[in-house]
Enzyme design. Structure first.
Site, PDB file in Angstrom:
ATOM      1  N   ASN A 219       0.849  -1.185   0.000  1.00 54.12           N
ATOM      2  CA  ASN A 219       0.000   0.000   0.000  1.00 54.12           C
ATOM      3  C   ASN A 219       0.889   1.240   0.000  1.00 54.12           C
ATOM      4  OD1 ASN A 219      -1.872   1.991   0.431  1.00 54.12           O
ATOM      5  ND2 ASN A 219      -2.450   1.343   2.501  1.00 54.12           N
ATOM      6  N   TRP A 220       0.976   1.840  -1.176  1.00 49.97           N
ATOM      7  CA  TRP A 220       1.878   2.988  -1.328  1.00 49.97           C
ATOM      8  C   TRP A 220       1.254   4.304  -0.863  1.00 49.97           C
ATOM      9  CZ3 TRP A 220       5.639   3.569  -6.044  1.00 49.97           C
ATOM     10  CH2 TRP A 220       6.725   2.706  -5.852  1.00 49.97           C
ATOM     11  N   LYS A 221       0.018   4.231  -0.411  1.00 49.28           N
ATOM     12  CA  LYS A 221      -0.662   5.431   0.130  1.00 49.28           C
ATOM     13  C   LYS A 221      -0.399   6.634  -0.779  1.00 49.28           C
ATOM     14  CE  LYS A 221      -0.316   3.260   4.588  1.00 49.28           C
ATOM     15  NZ  LYS A 221      -0.415   3.384   6.033  1.00 49.28           N
TER      16      LYS A 221
ATOM     17  N   HIS B 227      -9.917   0.864   4.414  1.00 49.91           N
ATOM     18  CA  HIS B 227      -8.636   1.128   5.093  1.00 49.91           C
ATOM     19  C   HIS B 227      -8.896   2.183   6.169  1.00 49.91           C
ATOM     20  CE1 HIS B 227      -4.631   2.547   5.985  1.00 49.91           C
ATOM     21  NE2 HIS B 227      -4.187   1.416   5.476  1.00 49.91           N
TER      22      HIS B 227
ATOM     23  N   GLU C 149      -5.951  -5.037  10.451  1.00 51.79           N
ATOM     24  CA  GLU C 149      -4.955  -4.003  10.727  1.00 51.79           C
ATOM     25  C   GLU C 149      -5.367  -3.205  11.957  1.00 51.79           C
ATOM     26  OE1 GLU C 149      -2.712  -2.588   6.982  1.00 51.79           O
ATOM     27  OE2 GLU C 149      -4.665  -1.654   6.942  1.00 51.79           O
TER      28      GLU C 149
ATOM     29  N   GLY D 288       1.629   2.367  10.784  1.00 50.01           N
ATOM     30  CA  GLY D 288       2.563   3.482  10.658  1.00 50.01           C
ATOM     31  C   GLY D 288       3.085   4.018  11.981  1.00 50.01           C
TER      32      GLY D 288
HETATM   33  P1  PGA Z   1       2.386   0.483   7.557  1.00 45.17           P
HETATM   34  O1  PGA Z   1       0.932   0.637   6.901  1.00 45.17           O
HETATM   35  O2  PGA Z   1       2.978  -0.799   7.037  1.00 45.17           O
HETATM   36  O3  PGA Z   1       3.145   1.691   7.084  1.00 45.17           O
HETATM   37  O4  PGA Z   1       2.184   0.456   9.018  1.00 45.17           O
HETATM   38  C1  PGA Z   1       0.094  -0.461   6.734  1.00 45.17           C
HETATM   39  C2  PGA Z   1      -1.209  -0.035   6.092  1.00 45.17           C
HETATM   40  O5  PGA Z   1      -1.693   1.066   6.366  1.00 45.17           O
HETATM   41  O6  PGA Z   1      -1.801  -0.768   5.314  1.00 45.17           O
END
Ligand code: PGA
Length: 252
Positions: free
Chosen positions: A11-13, A98, A172, A178
């Site tokens: 997930n490159w956001k 998400h 998650e 994050g």
């Molecule tokens: P992260 O994000 O690996 O940077 O914690 C995971 C996500 O939001 O899917």
């Protein structure tokens, strides 16, 4: 489409701009294509980068996913993304629910169900994300939250009792996304077991792999991959650095 675990969903956001992503793809195109043969790699860059990414990796086994889609099929919805366009672009997956989108758009269960329905109509596999917040976790409400958040998925499966669907379920915990804090294996096992139990009545008809996300890195994955219930990982930040991504794939 035959699905094989382990899945690595990147997930490159909104980490990279269009030009930055192009440079990344140019630099690692060959190596990434080779790495993708070792796992089911699903790349989820932001919308504007999707056509570029699809073009770069057209001849590879890498699959692509969007980060969200509209709950409507078409119409006056400024700023929304049509599931049909995703299909036309050959996007195979789409993240739904998400936590960052849930928070930003105040999504409710009805909207999440409609979004997944749009995806199913267009033959796109939903990656349905769920997980409790820090407060819920501290107040020991994880079970209650998971049961509530699973409702749209259960409804979708009930509504499709005649067609066999595939839907990835990404657990998650919001407090692990994050933050550098990774959930303890026992906590993840408890949550994944609950998800599996809740989905059990639909598991013969549908394919429902469970993955984990939240601060997965080449360090944390060593412990996390011991969890047998998990069929892969949804990873944000760590997948934006190629060497780290490579290391993660080698450890899967
Ligand atoms: P992260 O994000 O690996 O940077 O914690 C995971 C996500 O939001 O899917």
């Amino acid at each position: 489409m035959k699905l094989t675990s382990p899945f690595l969903i990147a997930n490159w956001k909104m980490y990279y701009s269009y030009d930055q992503a192009r440079e990344w793809f140019q630099t690692y195109q060959q190596e990434l294509a080779e790495l993708a043969q070792k796992t089911s790699l699903i790349f989820c860059p932001s919308y504007e980068i999707l056509p570029l990414a699809l073009d770069f990796f057209a001849q590879t086994t890498i699959k692509f996913g969007a980060q969200n889609c509209s709950e409507y099929s078409s119409g006056a919805y400024t700023g929304q993304i049509m599931a049909q366009s995703l299909k036309e672009l050959h996007v195979a997956y789409c993240l739904i629910g998400h936590s960052e989108v849930r928070t930003a758009l105040h999504e409710n269960n009805e909207q999440l169900l409609r979004k997944m329905e749009q995806l199913i109509i267009n033959n796109i596999i939903p990656i349905f994300c769920l997980g409790e917040s820090k407060t819920d976790y501290e107040q020991k409400k994880t079970k209650e939250i998971i049961e509530h958040q699973l409702q749209p998925l259960i409804q979708l499966l009930k509504n499709n009792s005649q067609n066999s669907l595939t839907c990835l379920v990404a657990y998650e915990p919001v407090w692990a996304i994050g933050t550098g804090i990774v959930a303890h294996n026992n906590h993840i096992i408890e949550a994944a077991t609950l998800i599996k139990q809740q989905l059990q009545p639909y598991a013969t008809m549908h394919t429902l792999p469970i993955v984990y996300g939240g601060t997965v890195t080449s360090d944390t994955i060593i412990e996390l991959k011991k969890i047998e219930l998990l069929e892969g990982f949804l990873i944000g930040k760590a997948t934006t650095h190629f060497q780290e991504l490579k290391k993660i794939i080698s450890l899967l």
